[in-house]
Design an enzyme around this catalytic site. Structure first.
Site, PDB file in Angstrom:
ATOM      1  N   CYS A 147      24.633 -38.549  31.670  1.00 17.53           N
ATOM      2  CA  CYS A 147      24.759 -39.544  30.765  1.00 17.53           C
ATOM      3  C   CYS A 147      23.587 -39.340  29.780  1.00 17.53           C
ATOM      4  O   CYS A 147      22.413 -39.148  30.230  1.00 17.53           O
ATOM      5  CB  CYS A 147      24.727 -40.764  31.201  1.00 17.53           C
ATOM      6  SG  CYS A 147      24.860 -42.171  30.059  1.00 17.53           S
ATOM      7  N   THR A 148      23.752 -39.093  28.606  1.00 20.99           N
ATOM      8  CA  THR A 148      22.497 -39.027  27.436  1.00 20.99           C
ATOM      9  C   THR A 148      21.581 -40.159  27.760  1.00 20.99           C
ATOM     10  O   THR A 148      20.482 -40.064  27.137  1.00 20.99           O
ATOM     11  CB  THR A 148      23.092 -38.963  25.914  1.00 20.99           C
ATOM     12  OG1 THR A 148      23.878 -39.933  25.621  1.00 20.99           O
ATOM     13  CG2 THR A 148      23.738 -37.526  25.841  1.00 20.99           C
ATOM     14  N   HIS A 149      22.085 -41.504  28.047  1.00 20.70           N
ATOM     15  CA  HIS A 149      21.094 -42.544  28.137  1.00 20.70           C
ATOM     16  C   HIS A 149      20.096 -42.318  29.233  1.00 20.70           C
ATOM     17  O   HIS A 149      18.821 -42.596  29.168  1.00 20.70           O
ATOM     18  CB  HIS A 149      21.962 -43.709  28.801  1.00 20.70           C
ATOM     19  CG  HIS A 149      22.573 -44.589  27.591  1.00 20.70           C
ATOM     20  ND1 HIS A 149      23.712 -44.209  27.077  1.00 20.70           N
ATOM     21  CD2 HIS A 149      22.246 -45.727  26.940  1.00 20.70           C
ATOM     22  CE1 HIS A 149      24.294 -44.846  26.109  1.00 20.70           C
ATOM     23  NE2 HIS A 149      23.064 -45.899  25.968  1.00 20.70           N
ATOM     24  N   TYR A 169      30.791 -47.554  27.292  1.00 22.85           N
ATOM     25  CA  TYR A 169      31.888 -46.830  27.637  1.00 22.85           C
ATOM     26  C   TYR A 169      32.405 -46.604  29.003  1.00 22.85           C
ATOM     27  O   TYR A 169      33.579 -46.437  29.204  1.00 22.85           O
ATOM     28  CB  TYR A 169      32.145 -45.184  26.626  1.00 22.85           C
ATOM     29  CG  TYR A 169      32.091 -45.526  25.300  1.00 22.85           C
ATOM     30  CD1 TYR A 169      32.005 -46.680  24.462  1.00 22.85           C
ATOM     31  CD2 TYR A 169      32.149 -44.457  24.448  1.00 22.85           C
ATOM     32  CE1 TYR A 169      32.116 -46.813  23.122  1.00 22.85           C
ATOM     33  CE2 TYR A 169      32.158 -44.530  22.933  1.00 22.85           C
ATOM     34  CZ  TYR A 169      32.298 -45.645  22.419  1.00 22.85           C
ATOM     35  OH  TYR A 169      32.212 -45.744  21.330  1.00 22.85           O
ATOM     36  N   GLY A 170      31.477 -46.087  29.788  1.00 20.55           N
ATOM     37  CA  GLY A 170      31.671 -45.756  30.824  1.00 20.55           C
ATOM     38  C   GLY A 170      32.644 -46.585  32.147  1.00 20.55           C
ATOM     39  O   GLY A 170      33.052 -46.037  33.062  1.00 20.55           O
ATOM     40  N   CYS A 192      27.764 -38.068  24.131  1.00 19.09           N
ATOM     41  CA  CYS A 192      28.300 -38.997  25.003  1.00 19.09           C
ATOM     42  C   CYS A 192      29.214 -38.281  26.219  1.00 19.09           C
ATOM     43  O   CYS A 192      30.243 -37.738  25.632  1.00 19.09           O
ATOM     44  CB  CYS A 192      28.711 -40.380  24.398  1.00 19.09           C
ATOM     45  SG  CYS A 192      29.529 -41.472  25.733  1.00 19.09           S
ATOM     46  N   ASN A 193      28.777 -38.150  27.377  1.00 23.95           N
ATOM     47  CA  ASN A 193      29.657 -37.405  28.360  1.00 23.95           C
ATOM     48  C   ASN A 193      30.887 -38.143  28.591  1.00 23.95           C
ATOM     49  O   ASN A 193      32.112 -37.528  28.787  1.00 23.95           O
ATOM     50  CB  ASN A 193      28.934 -37.374  29.488  1.00 23.95           C
ATOM     51  CG  ASN A 193      27.588 -36.408  29.496  1.00 23.95           C
ATOM     52  OD1 ASN A 193      27.955 -35.158  29.844  1.00 23.95           O
ATOM     53  ND2 ASN A 193      26.417 -36.913  29.118  1.00 23.95           N
ATOM     54  N   THR A 194      30.880 -39.465  28.459  1.00 25.66           N
ATOM     55  CA  THR A 194      32.025 -40.421  28.983  1.00 25.66           C
ATOM     56  C   THR A 194      33.237 -40.207  27.695  1.00 25.66           C
ATOM     57  O   THR A 194      34.186 -39.876  27.735  1.00 25.66           O
ATOM     58  CB  THR A 194      31.744 -41.773  28.726  1.00 25.66           C
ATOM     59  OG1 THR A 194      30.903 -41.825  30.130  1.00 25.66           O
ATOM     60  CG2 THR A 194      33.082 -42.609  29.081  1.00 25.66           C
ATOM     61  N   ASP A 206      27.246 -41.845  20.086  1.00 29.92           N
ATOM     62  CA  ASP A 206      27.041 -42.346  21.457  1.00 29.92           C
ATOM     63  C   ASP A 206      27.736 -43.752  21.599  1.00 29.92           C
ATOM     64  O   ASP A 206      27.751 -44.367  20.415  1.00 29.92           O
ATOM     65  CB  ASP A 206      25.826 -42.237  21.767  1.00 29.92           C
ATOM     66  CG  ASP A 206      25.903 -42.344  23.283  1.00 29.92           C
ATOM     67  OD1 ASP A 206      26.498 -42.092  24.343  1.00 29.92           O
ATOM     68  OD2 ASP A 206      25.009 -43.388  23.603  1.00 29.92           O
ATOM     69  N   SER A 207      27.891 -44.302  22.743  1.00 23.01           N
ATOM     70  CA  SER A 207      28.333 -45.412  22.877  1.00 23.01           C
ATOM     71  C   SER A 207      27.222 -46.630  22.687  1.00 23.01           C
ATOM     72  O   SER A 207      27.436 -47.523  22.573  1.00 23.01           O
ATOM     73  CB  SER A 207      28.822 -45.666  24.533  1.00 23.01           C
ATOM     74  OG  SER A 207      27.692 -45.304  25.279  1.00 23.01           O
TER      75      SER A 207
END
Length: 257
Positions: free
Chosen positions: A184-186, A43-44, A74-76, A11-12
Site C-alpha cells: 500500500c502506498t501509505h 478504499y481498502g 493505490c494498490n486497492t 490515491d485514496s
C-alpha cells in the site's frame, strides 16, 4: 496530447504522495497534479464496485485538469478499477500499482516474505494471480486500520510501532523472515518503523520506483516525455476531497526527507 501537459496521480488519501515523490525525482522535467480522495478513505475496506465509482470520479477530475497520463498510486484502486478505467479511456496512459511480490521473490529466494496490504487488495483477482506466480514463500497480512494512521500524519508513533509489532512479530520468532513487501502506498511512509521492528537483516520493499519507471516507458513510447522547460509553472499541484488538515498532511509528507 501535448507532451508539456501534466501527469495525474491519485490515491485514496495521502499515501500516493510517496509515488509523487519518486516521480518528481525520476522525471525532473514533468509537472504533476495530485489528488488524494481523503473524504472517502480508506478504499481498502470498501466494496470493489464502490472503489471503481470513486476512481472514475477522480479520473474525470484529472482529465479536466488536462493530464496526459494517470498513475493510480493505490494498490486497492488498481485492483478494483484499473481495467475498467483503461477500457473507458482507451487512448490514455493509465499506470497502476501492484505489490512488489515479484521483486521480493526474485531477490529473496529463501525465507518468508510478508506482504502487508489492505483487505480488498489481498482479496482481489489481480493479487491472487500475482500470488500464484510468485507467492510460494509468502504470507499475506491484511492491515485494516494501518493506512488511517498515515492519513493522520502518524509515521513514527508508538501506536504505529505497536501495530507493526503485532502484525510482524509472529514471523520474527524463528528468524525466517527475509522480506516485507509494503503493498500500500501509505505504508511506504512507515518504512523506517518497519525496519526497526524487523531489523536490518530483513529487506523492506515497495513498488513505487517500478511504477514510475513503467510510466516513463509508456510516455517515451508515445512521444509524451516533456523535453521542454517548465518555465514558471509549479511542478506539482495538490488537491484533496478532504479537509485543510488532509492537505497539510500531504504537504508535510511531500517535504519529509
Amino acid at each position: 496530447m501535448n507532451s508539456s501537459a501534466p501527469i495525474g496521480i491519485f490515491d485514496s488519501g495521502v499515501g500516493g504522495i510517496s509515488v509523487l515523490k519518486t516521480a518528481l525525482a525520476l522525471l525532473p522535467k514533468e509537472r504533476f497534479v495530485y489528488y488524494g480522495d481523503s473524504a472517502h478513505a480508506p478504499y481498502g475496506t470498501r466494496p470493489e464496485e464502490e472503489v471503481r465509482v470513486l476512481a472514475r470520479n477522480v479520473t474525470e477530475f484529472l482529465l479536466k485538469k488536462g493530464c496526459k497520463a494517470i498513475v493510480i498510486a493505490c494498490n486497492t484502486a488498481t485492483c478494483a478499477a484499473a481495467q475498467a478505467l483503461r477500457e473507458e479511456n482507451k487512448n490514455l496512459i493509465i499506470v497502476g500499482m501492484e505489490p512488489a511480490l515479484k521483486l521480493a521473490h526474485d531477490t529473496c529466494p529463501e525465507g518468508t516474505i510478508a506482504v502487508l496490504a489492505t483487505p480488498l487488495s489481498l482479496s482481489s483477482a489481480k493479487y491472487r494471480a500475482l500470488y500464484e506466480k510468485y507467492g510460494e514463500h509468502s504470507v499475506s497480512v491484511p492491515c485494516a486500520g494501518l493506512m488511517e494512521l498515515v492519513e493522520k500524519g502518524e509515521t513514527d508513533s508508538a501506536e504505529v510501532t505497536e501495530y507493526l509489532s503485532e502484525k510482524l512479530g509472529p514471523f520474527m520468532t524463528d528468524g525466517s523472515l527475509s522480506a516485507v513487501v509494503l503493498g500500500c502506498t501509505h505504508y511506504v511512509f512507515l518504512k523506517d518503523a518497519v525496519k526497526r521492528v524487523v531489523g536490518d537483516r530483513v529487506r523492506v520493499l515497495d513498488g513505487n520506483e517500478g511504477t514510475v519507471r513503467q510510466l516513463m516507458r509508456r510516455l517515451n513510447e508515445q512521444g509524451l516525455l516533456n523535453e521542454g522547460a517548465l518555465a514558471d509553472l509549479p511542478r506539482c499541484e495538490l488537491n484533496t476531497s478532504g479537509s485543510e488538515e488532509d492537505l497539510a498532511v500531504m504537504k508535510m509528507l511531500l517535504e519529509k526527507p
